[in-house]
Write an enzyme that holds these catalytic residues in place. Structure first.
Site, short mmCIF file in Angstrom:
data_model
loop_
_atom_site.label_atom_id
_atom_site.label_comp_id
_atom_site.label_asym_id
_atom_site.label_seq_id
_atom_site.Cartn_x
_atom_site.Cartn_y
_atom_site.Cartn_z
N ASN A 8 52.89 42.25 43.30
CA ASN A 8 51.48 42.13 42.92
C ASN A 8 51.12 40.66 43.06
O ASN A 8 51.47 39.85 42.20
CB ASN A 8 51.33 42.63 41.48
N ARG A 91 50.63 46.08 45.52
CA ARG A 91 49.31 46.33 44.95
C ARG A 91 48.29 45.66 45.88
O ARG A 91 48.37 44.46 46.13
CB ARG A 91 49.22 45.71 43.57
N HIS A 179 41.01 48.93 38.99
CA HIS A 179 42.03 49.31 37.98
C HIS A 179 42.53 50.74 38.19
O HIS A 179 43.00 51.40 37.26
CB HIS A 179 41.50 49.18 36.54
N ARG A 237 34.62 36.71 33.33
CA ARG A 237 33.56 37.33 34.14
C ARG A 237 32.53 37.98 33.22
O ARG A 237 32.89 38.52 32.17
CB ARG A 237 34.16 38.41 35.06
N GLU A 375 51.13 49.91 35.82
CA GLU A 375 50.68 49.99 37.22
C GLU A 375 51.86 49.86 38.18
O GLU A 375 51.89 50.50 39.23
CB GLU A 375 49.66 48.87 37.48
#
Ligand code: ADP
Length: 391
Positions: A8, A91, A179, A237, A375
């Site tokens: 990742n 990923r 996600h 964000r 994940e």
């Protein structure tokens, strides 16, 4: 043992895990990362039982970018004995309109993913760099790309589009959602934990945050859209924003694209609103009123988004908390759960404080759950599926 490497790669960190194949299933053996790329680089890795395998700092110029982090990681992985690399799972943030599942990478797929860089210019190039490197040095090892967008590709057209001229939709301006690997994992876990819950909202609350509406295990709506800027407020964000603000910043404040990008990705959210930190832990520990405001805003927006997704589902059977904040902060969970009271949710304070899997009372009409996401395991499973049954 046969092993799958999961990668990742981001701009400031490179995370990797090794899964051994035990009785045909991936079992985590090593978890590691290079953090602080270009600032305070540090390579760390631990075995599955938590034993540290390496913990080493570097000067910023030694690991100044992702390729340098990849080289360091590759060198360290080469010192490990006992693993036979069978495949690499990556990923990849953006699969664009076409990829609704993981894909075995070849030159044509890589070209397609490189083309999608325009849709995720901050993330996609980092995700593709390790793929290119592995193709060069391990051309015979199969590589699989697993996308954050893929799980949401089944959304209805009316949910996937913006009310913009349709040519933009055709060009790829769509509500992709992100996600997805986390939601896919939680969806599988919910099938075991609460199989009768057909209408589920999952709140992935980490430094990036979003919510997803699952109907019978499939994503039907997400708070994120074309980019990972939309939806909930996050560490740095802002979440949902009136696009007129962007026009104002450019037109009235004379800000450049780069300045607006930095403002929206790095300086906003909890950090911008509190003026203190992007980390929920710092805000929870602070008695500064601006920290309180950032927390109030976060909880308020989570409540609004939950209402929106409950409407998309036509009601709510279960609500799941996951990722850094969702898994670890009983205080934030309790505050968000209060916002679900109108749907019939009742939190069990003691279960919530201990982080039990089910944190709702028996009388609650909505099951409340805390489920740690994984994940990387999802990527390992997808990757294994390709080497077990090559296409
Ligand atoms: P990502 O994978 O998006 O980087 P994580 O899911 O690891 O993020 O979440 C990281 C965030 O989780 C941290 O920034 C921090 O705000 C939050 N977090 C971690 N532990 C706690 C805690 N005990 N209480 C509140 N927030 C926490």
């Amino acid at each position: 043992m046969d092993a799958i490497l999961v990668i990742n790669a981001g701009s400031s960190s490179l995370k990797f895990q090794i899964f051994g194949l035990v009785d045909g299933a991936p079992v985590r053996q090593v978890r590691g990362q290079v953090e602080g790329i270009g600032t305070r680089p540090r390579l760390g890795a631990a075995a599955a039982d938590g034993t540290a395998l390496v913990d080493q700092g570097y000067a910023p110029e030694e690991i100044r970018d992702l390729p340098a982090a990849l080289a360091t990681t590759r060198h360290w992985l080469g010192t490990l004995d006992g693993f036979e690399l069978r495949a690499i799972g990556h990923r990849v943030v953006h699969g664009g309109p076409d990829f609704s599942g993981p894909v075995l990478i070849d030159a044509a797929v890589l070209d397609r993913l490189a083309y999608l860089q325009d849709l995720a210019p901050l993330h996609q190039p980092n995700n593709l760099a390790p793929i290119r490197l592995a193709m060069e040095i391990n051309p015979d090892v199969p590589q699989v790309a697993c996308f954050d967008t893929a799980f949401h590709r089944g959304h209805a057209m009316h949910s996937d589009c913006y009310a913009l001229p349709r040519a933009l939709y055709e060009e790829g301006v769509r509500r992709y959602g992100f996600h997805g690997l986390s939601y896919e994992y939680i969806s599988e876990r919910m099938r075991e934990i609460a199989p009768a819950a057909g209408r589920v909202i999952v709140a992935h609350l980490g430094s990036g945050a979003s919510m997803c509406a699952l109907h019978d295990g499939r994503s039907i709506e997400s708070t994120m859209g074309f980019t990972a800027l939309d939806g909930l407020p996050m560490g740095t964000r802002p979440g949902q924003l009136d696009p007129g603000i962007v026009l104002y910043l450019i037109d009235q404040r004379g800000m450049s694209v780069k300045e607006v990008t930095d403002l929206l990705y790095k300086e906003s959210g909890l950090k911008g609103l509190s003026g203190i930190s992007n980390d929920m832990r710092d805000l929870l520990a602070s008695d500064d009123p601006h920290a309180g405001l950032a927390l109030d805003h976060f909880v308020h927006r989570c409540g609004l988004s939950a209402g929106m997704l409950a409407a998309a589902l036509g009601g709510l059977d279960a609500f799941v908390f996951t990722a850094g904040v969702g898994e670890n902060s009983a205080a934030i969970r309790a505050r968000i759960a209060e916002r679900l009271a109108w749907l019939g949710a009742k939190v069990d304070a003691a279960a919530n404080d201990t982080g039990a899997t089910c944190i709702s009372t028996p009388a609650s009409r909505v099951g409340l759950y805390v489920i740690p996401t994984d994940e990387e395991l999802m990527i390992a499973r997808h990757t294994l599926a390709f080497i077990a049954a090559p296409t």
